[in-house]
Design a protein around this motif. Structure first.
Motif, PDB file in Angstrom:
ATOM      1  N   GLU A  19       0.835  -1.200   0.000  1.00 30.05           N
ATOM      2  CA  GLU A  19       0.000   0.000   0.000  1.00 30.05           C
ATOM      3  C   GLU A  19       0.872   1.253   0.000  1.00 30.05           C
ATOM      4  O   GLU A  19       0.596   2.215  -0.720  1.00 30.05           O
ATOM      5  CB  GLU A  19      -0.911  -0.009   1.233  1.00 30.05           C
ATOM      6  N   GLU A  20       1.944   1.257   0.810  1.00 31.16           N
ATOM      7  CA  GLU A  20       2.858   2.396   0.842  1.00 31.16           C
ATOM      8  C   GLU A  20       3.543   2.583  -0.513  1.00 31.16           C
ATOM      9  O   GLU A  20       3.712   3.710  -0.984  1.00 31.16           O
ATOM     10  CB  GLU A  20       3.898   2.194   1.945  1.00 31.16           C
ATOM     11  N   ILE A  21       3.953   1.471  -1.131  1.00 31.30           N
ATOM     12  CA  ILE A  21       4.605   1.553  -2.442  1.00 31.30           C
ATOM     13  C   ILE A  21       3.641   2.136  -3.472  1.00 31.30           C
ATOM     14  O   ILE A  21       4.009   3.013  -4.262  1.00 31.30           O
ATOM     15  CB  ILE A  21       5.096   0.156  -2.877  1.00 31.30           C
ATOM     16  N   GLU A  22       2.392   1.667  -3.455  1.00 33.13           N
ATOM     17  CA  GLU A  22       1.415   2.145  -4.434  1.00 33.13           C
ATOM     18  C   GLU A  22       1.143   3.639  -4.261  1.00 33.13           C
ATOM     19  O   GLU A  22       1.109   4.391  -5.243  1.00 33.13           O
ATOM     20  CB  GLU A  22       0.115   1.357  -4.292  1.00 33.13           C
ATOM     21  N   GLN A  23       0.953   4.082  -3.006  1.00 33.76           N
ATOM     22  CA  GLN A  23       0.701   5.500  -2.770  1.00 33.76           C
ATOM     23  C   GLN A  23       1.907   6.341  -3.183  1.00 33.76           C
ATOM     24  O   GLN A  23       1.762   7.433  -3.741  1.00 33.76           O
ATOM     25  CB  GLN A  23       0.362   5.744  -1.291  1.00 33.76           C
ATOM     26  N   GLY A  24       3.115   5.825  -2.911  1.00 31.86           N
ATOM     27  CA  GLY A  24       4.322   6.546  -3.320  1.00 31.86           C
ATOM     28  C   GLY A  24       4.428   6.664  -4.830  1.00 31.86           C
ATOM     29  O   GLY A  24       4.798   7.719  -5.366  1.00 31.86           O
ATOM     30  N   LEU A  25       4.092   5.595  -5.549  1.00 35.60           N
ATOM     31  CA  LEU A  25       4.134   5.627  -7.014  1.00 35.60           C
ATOM     32  C   LEU A  25       3.112   6.613  -7.571  1.00 35.60           C
ATOM     33  O   LEU A  25       3.401   7.362  -8.520  1.00 35.60           O
ATOM     34  CB  LEU A  25       3.876   4.229  -7.570  1.00 35.60           C
ATOM     35  N   LEU A  28       4.378   9.963  -7.096  1.00 33.68           N
ATOM     36  CA  LEU A  28       5.509  10.195  -7.993  1.00 33.68           C
ATOM     37  C   LEU A  28       5.036  10.531  -9.403  1.00 33.68           C
ATOM     38  O   LEU A  28       5.718  11.260 -10.140  1.00 33.68           O
ATOM     39  CB  LEU A  28       6.398   8.950  -8.009  1.00 33.68           C
ATOM     40  N   ALA A  29       3.866  10.026  -9.799  1.00 36.96           N
ATOM     41  CA  ALA A  29       3.327  10.350 -11.117  1.00 36.96           C
ATOM     42  C   ALA A  29       3.055  11.841 -11.256  1.00 36.96           C
ATOM     43  O   ALA A  29       3.137  12.393 -12.354  1.00 36.96           O
ATOM     44  CB  ALA A  29       2.035   9.558 -11.366  1.00 36.96           C
ATOM     45  N   HIS A  30       2.746  12.502 -10.126  1.00 38.55           N
ATOM     46  CA  HIS A  30       2.498  13.946 -10.144  1.00 38.55           C
ATOM     47  C   HIS A  30       3.764  14.748  -9.829  1.00 38.55           C
ATOM     48  O   HIS A  30       3.878  15.895 -10.243  1.00 38.55           O
ATOM     49  CB  HIS A  30       1.407  14.297  -9.134  1.00 38.55           C
ATOM     50  N   ARG A  31       4.704  14.135  -9.090  1.00 41.97           N
ATOM     51  CA  ARG A  31       5.943  14.846  -8.721  1.00 41.97           C
ATOM     52  C   ARG A  31       7.149  13.961  -9.048  1.00 41.97           C
ATOM     53  O   ARG A  31       7.798  13.413  -8.148  1.00 41.97           O
ATOM     54  CB  ARG A  31       5.929  15.193  -7.230  1.00 41.97           C
ATOM     55  N   PRO A  32       7.453  13.790 -10.347  1.00 43.19           N
ATOM     56  CA  PRO A  32       8.508  12.853 -10.735  1.00 43.19           C
ATOM     57  C   PRO A  32       9.898  13.236 -10.253  1.00 43.19           C
ATOM     58  O   PRO A  32      10.788  12.388 -10.222  1.00 43.19           O
ATOM     59  CB  PRO A  32       8.431  12.859 -12.270  1.00 43.19           C
ATOM     60  N   GLY A  33      10.103  14.489  -9.887  1.00 39.70           N
ATOM     61  CA  GLY A  33      11.430  14.900  -9.435  1.00 39.70           C
ATOM     62  C   GLY A  33      11.612  14.851  -7.935  1.00 39.70           C
ATOM     63  O   GLY A  33      12.656  15.269  -7.415  1.00 39.70           O
ATOM     64  N   LEU A  37      10.232  10.813  -2.465  1.00 43.84           N
ATOM     65  CA  LEU A  37       9.294   9.788  -2.928  1.00 43.84           C
ATOM     66  C   LEU A  37      10.029   8.618  -3.571  1.00 43.84           C
ATOM     67  O   LEU A  37       9.683   7.445  -3.349  1.00 43.84           O
ATOM     68  CB  LEU A  37       8.306  10.389  -3.929  1.00 43.84           C
ATOM     69  N   VAL A  38      11.042   8.931  -4.373  1.00 46.99           N
ATOM     70  CA  VAL A  38      11.839   7.865  -5.003  1.00 46.99           C
ATOM     71  C   VAL A  38      12.487   6.999  -3.937  1.00 46.99           C
ATOM     72  O   VAL A  38      12.446   5.761  -3.994  1.00 46.99           O
ATOM     73  CB  VAL A  38      12.903   8.471  -5.935  1.00 46.99           C
ATOM     74  N   ASP A  39      13.065   7.655  -2.925  1.00 47.53           N
ATOM     75  CA  ASP A  39      13.709   6.904  -1.840  1.00 47.53           C
ATOM     76  C   ASP A  39      12.694   6.052  -1.084  1.00 47.53           C
ATOM     77  O   ASP A  39      12.981   4.911  -0.697  1.00 47.53           O
ATOM     78  CB  ASP A  39      14.408   7.859  -0.878  1.00 47.53           C
ATOM     79  N   ALA A  40      11.502   6.603  -0.855  1.00 49.34           N
ATOM     80  CA  ALA A  40      10.477   5.868  -0.107  1.00 49.34           C
ATOM     81  C   ALA A  40      10.042   4.622  -0.862  1.00 49.34           C
ATOM     82  O   ALA A  40       9.884   3.544  -0.278  1.00 49.34           O
ATOM     83  CB  ALA A  40       9.281   6.776   0.177  1.00 49.34           C
ATOM     84  N   VAL A  41       9.827   4.747  -2.179  1.00 52.12           N
ATOM     85  CA  VAL A  41       9.436   3.584  -2.977  1.00 52.12           C
ATOM     86  C   VAL A  41      10.562   2.553  -2.995  1.00 52.12           C
ATOM     87  O   VAL A  41      10.319   1.343  -2.848  1.00 52.12           O
ATOM     88  CB  VAL A  41       9.067   4.014  -4.413  1.00 52.12           C
TER      89      VAL A  41
END
Length: 655
Positions: A19-25, A28-33, A37-41
Motif C-alpha cells: 500500500e505504501e509503495i502504491e501510494q508513493g508511485l 511520484l506520477a504527479h511529482r517525478p522529481g 518519494l523515489v527513496d520511499a518507494v
C-alpha cells in the motif's frame, strides 16, 4: 490461545508495504522529481524483497528484486521517473500483491511484466543519457554493526548483508569477537559477532542504511564519514587547538537503529478482525443482560440492587463506547484505494481525470468500510465512463481539460454522508426515459418526478452506455450499489445538472452494532428511534390532534413541520392515548415528527438484522431484544423523513 502464524503476519506486513509503495508511485506520477518519494518507494521494495526472502517467499523476493533494481537506477539519477515507468511498476506491484497473498500468478505473466519494465527503463535511460550527471567523488565510510542475539533464530543472515555492502564499492571486512563468550557457556544459535567494515564508494549514507533497512530496528549500527573525519583533523592541526575532537564536522551517527526503532516500542497492536467481531458480540450480549438487570431493579425496592444495576449500566455503557471507538477507522483508509483506480481509469478511457478528497478524518465502523469499497468502485467508474467528457469535448464546452471527481465524507447525526461528485455532462433524462421504456420499467408517457426518473438508473439491467466496454455497458453495477447500500441500512440519492455534472449521495449509519435509542410505544407495540436523530419531543393534545386531522402539520418556533401518525401507518386499530407525543427527528436539513402514544425512555440498542421477509418493509432498519425478552423494531429515519416530505408536498398548495 495460539500465537499468530508467521506467514500470516508477513502477509499483513506485506500488504502495508504494498500500500505504501502504491501510494508513493501515485504521488511520484504527479511529482517525478521528488527525491524523497523515489527513496520511499525504493525502501519499500527493498524491505519487501528482504522480508519475502526471510519468510520463504522466494518467487516474490526474486520478482521484487528486478523492480528494486529499476528504482535504484532512478535513485541514482540514471533513469527518469516517467509516467510509463510508474505505470509499469504499478502493474508489477499488482503481481507482487498476488504472490504475497498466495493467489495464482503465472510465471509467464511475471516475465511479461518484467520485460515491459526493462523496456520502459531502457527508454527512460536513453532520455537522460544526453545529460549524464556529474561523477561524484568517492566517499570513505567506516561501518560498525552488530545483530541481536536471536537474529539467526529469526532468519536474519549476516553474510547477505556483507555481500550487499561489497556491491556498493571497495569493501574491507573485519569480524569483532570481543563479545563472544567462553566455549563452555556459548549458545551456538545465538549471534555474538560484530563487524567492522571499511567501505570506499560513490554512494551516500542512505545507500548504506538501506542495506540494513529491514533489520535496522533491532540492531546496532554506527556509520562514520571518514572523509569528514580526515578533513576535521586537518583543520584541527591547522589551528593547533587542543579541542580537536570537537571540530569534527560530521559527528558519528551512533546507534542509528535505536533512533529508528524508538517508535517500534508498541504504540499499536495488530489484532485480527475476527477477535474484534467476537468482542463486539460479547459486548452486545452484555448490553442485553444489563437491560434485563435494569428492568428488574426498577421493579424492586432493594436500594443495593438498584445501586449495582446503575453501576453495571455505567460500566456497560463505557465498555460499549470503548469498543465502538476500537472498531472505528478513518474513511481515508477507504478513499486512499481509489487513487490507483482513477489512475487506471484515466489510462483506459483516454480522459484527464483528477481525484480530490474531503473529510478523510471522518470515521466509520470497520465493517461498514469493508462493505462500502465495491459500491464506491462502481460509482467512480460510472462517473469516469458516463459522466466525464473527453478532453476535446470539455474544451469545446468551455470547461478545463481535466475532469474532476470529488470524494467527500461528513458526519450527520448517527450517519455518515458520502458524496461522489463529478463535473461532467450530467444525466441525459430523455435517454434514461427512452431506455426505461425500452426495458419495460415504465410505460410510455408515464408521469415521473425528476427524482423517480433518476432512480431508474439503479434498476437491475439498466444501462445507457452506447457500447459494452470493460468499464460499463452490461447493466450490472448500479443495482448492486443500491442493494449493498440498503443492506447497510443506508440510502442513495442522485442529483444531476445537465452540462455541469452529477452528485451521488450515500447515507450510511455509523455502525451496524450498537446504538443509543429512544424507546417508544405505539398501541401495544414498542419501537426504537435512533437517539442521534432525535431533535426534541413535544406533546400533542387531543385538541391539536383533532385540529390537524387531514393536515398533519405542526408549528414549531415559526416553522411548519410535517408529522406522521405511526398509529395509522402501522394500523394498530386502537384509539390513541389522551396525551400523545411528537418525536421530532431529522436526517440533516430535513425534519419530520413521529406521533407516538408514550415515550418509555432511553435504551442501549443492540441491532439485530431483520429476516429476509421483514427486510422488505421499508419503515424498519432492524430489531433489538428488550430487557423483558420482547422484541422492538428499529425505525428507519431516512424512510420516515422521506414519507414526511411526500406528505408535506401533497399538503402544500400549488404555486
Amino acid at each position: 490461545m495460539t500465537g499468530l502464524d508467521p506467514i500470516e503476519t508477513f502477509r499483513q506486513e506485506a500488504q502495508d508495504l504494498l500500500e505504501e509503495i502504491e501510494q508513493g508511485l501515485l504521488d511520484l506520477a504527479h511529482r517525478p522529481g521528488d527525491r524523497d518519494l523515489v527513496d520511499a518507494v525504493f525502501r519499500g521494495l527493498h524491505t519487501l524483497k528482504g522480508s519475502g526472502a526471510m519468510f520463504g517467499f522466494d518467487a516474490l523476493a526474486a520478482f521484487t528484486h528486478h523492480c528494486e533494481t529499476a528504482f535504484d537506477r532512478v535513485r541514482k539519477g540514471e533513469v527518469a521517473a516517467t509516467p510509463e515507468l510508474v505505470g509499469a511498476v504499478l502493474a508489477a506491484q499488482d503481481h507482487m500483491r498476488a504472490l504475497a497473498e498466495g493467489r495464482p500468478a503465472s510465471d509467464e505473466a511475471g516475465e511479461a511484466l518484467l520485460a515491459d519494465l526493462r523496456r520502459v527503463v531502457e527508454a527512460a535511460g536513453r532520455s537522460t543519457a544526453a545529460a549524464p550527471p556529474a561523477e561524484p567523488g568517492l566517499n570513505r565510510w567506516r561501518v560498525r554493526f552488530s545483530l541481536p542475539a536471536d537474529a539467526l533464530v529469526n532468519g536474519t543472515r549476516p553474510l547477505p548483508l556483507l555481500d550487499e555492502l561489497r556491491e556498493l564499492g571497495e569493501c574491507t571486512v573485519a569480524a569483532v569477537t570481543d563479545a563472544v563468550p567462553d566455549f563452555d557457556v556459548l549458545v551456538p544459535a545465538e549471534c555474538h559477532l560484530a563487524w567492522d567494515v571499511t567501505l570506499v564508494t560513490k554512494h551516500d549514507r542512505d545507500a548504506i542504511e538501506d542495506v540494513f533497512i529491514f533489520v535496522i530496528d533491532d540492531m546496532t549500527l554506527d556509520i562514520q564519514d571518514m572523509n569528514a573525519a580526515v578533513e576535521a583533523e586537518a583543520v584541527a592541526e591547522a589551528v593547533e587547538t587542543a579541542d580537536a575532537p570537537q571540530a569534527v564536522a560530521a559527528p558519528v551517527e551512533a546507534a542509528v537503529g535505536e533512533g529508528r526503532g524508538a517508535k517500534a516500542g508498541g504504540d499499536t497492536v495488530r489484532v485480527p478482525a475476527e477477535r474484534l467481531d467476537e468482542m463486539m458480540d460479547r459486548v452486545g450480549e452484555l448490553v442485553i443482560a444489563q437491560s434485563r438487570l435494569k428492568q428488574l431493579a426498577a421493579s424492586s425496592s432493594d436500594i443495593a440492587l438498584r445501586a449495582v444495576a446503575e453501576e453495571i449500566e455505567r460500566l456497560a455503557s463505557e465498555m460499549r463506547d470503548t469498543m465502538m471507538v476500537v472498531r472505528m477507522v478513518p474513511i481515508a483508509q477507504l478513499f486512499g484505494r481509489f487513487r490507483r483506480l482513477i489512475h487506471d481509469l484515466a489510462r483506459d478511457t483516454g480522459k484527464a481525470i483528477e481525484l480530490s478528497t474531503e473529510g478523510e478524518a471522518t470515521e466509520l465502523d470497520k465493517t461498514v468500510i469493508e462493505r462500502l469499497a465495491d459500491p464506491l468502485i462502481h460509482l467512480i467508474r460510472n462517473a469516469a465512463d458516463h459522466g466525464l467528457e473527453t478532453p476535446e469535448q470539455r474544451l469545446a464546452a468551455g470547461k478545463p481539460e481535466t475532469g474532476q471527481v470529488v470524494l467527500a465524507a461528513r458526519q450527520s447525526g448517527a450517519e455518515v454522508v458520502i458524496t461522489i461528485t463529478d463535473d461532467g455532462r450530467g444525466v441525459d433524462r430523455a435517454r434514461v426515459r427512452a431506455k426505461a421504456e425500452e426495458n419495460g420499467l415504465i410505460t410510455p408517457g408515464q408521469v415521473l418526478s425528476d427524482n423517480e426518473l433518476l432512480q431508474l438508473i439503479f434498476a437491475p439491467g439498466f444501462s445507457t452506455a452506447a457500447a459494452i466496454t470493460n468499464l460499463s455497458g452490461r447493466g450490472v453495477g448500479m443495482d448492486v450499489v443500491k442493494r449493498t447500500i440498503e443492506g447497510l441500512r443506508g440510502s442513495i440519492e442522485l442529483t444531476s445538472t445537465p452540462g455541469q455534472g452529477s452528485v451521488v449521495s450515500l447515507r450510511i449509519p455509523l455502525t451496524l452494532a450498537i446504538i443509543d435509542g429512544l424507546l417508544v410505544r405505539v398501541g401495544t407495540s414498542r419501537y426504537v428511534i435512533p437517539l442521534a436523530s432525535v431533535e426534541e419531543c413535544v406533546e400533542l393534545s387531543v385538541e391539536q390532534d383533532v385540529r390537524s386531522t387531514g393536515r398533519s402539520l405542526i408549528t414549531l418556533r415559526d416553522q411548519l413541520v410535517p408529522f406522521i401518525r405511526l398509529r395509522q401507518m402501522f394500523a394498530t386499530g386502537l384509539e390513541p392515548d389522551p396525551h400523545q407525543k411528537i418525536v421530532v427527528v431529522s436526517t440533516g436539513q430535513e425534519r419530520v415528527g413521529l406521533v407516538v402514544d408514550q415515550i418509555l425512555g432511553d435504551h442501549q440498542t443492540v441491532i439485530k438484522a431483520l429476516s429476509a421477509f421483514h427486510a422488505e418493509v421499508g419503515a424498519f432498519s432492524g430489531a433489538t431484544i428488550l430487557g423483558d425478552g420482547g422484541v422492538a423494531l428499529i425505525l428507519d429515519m431516512a424512510h420516515l423523513v422521506a414519507a414526511g416530505q411526500r406528505q408535506d408536498a401533497q399538503l402544500r398548495p400549488a404555486s
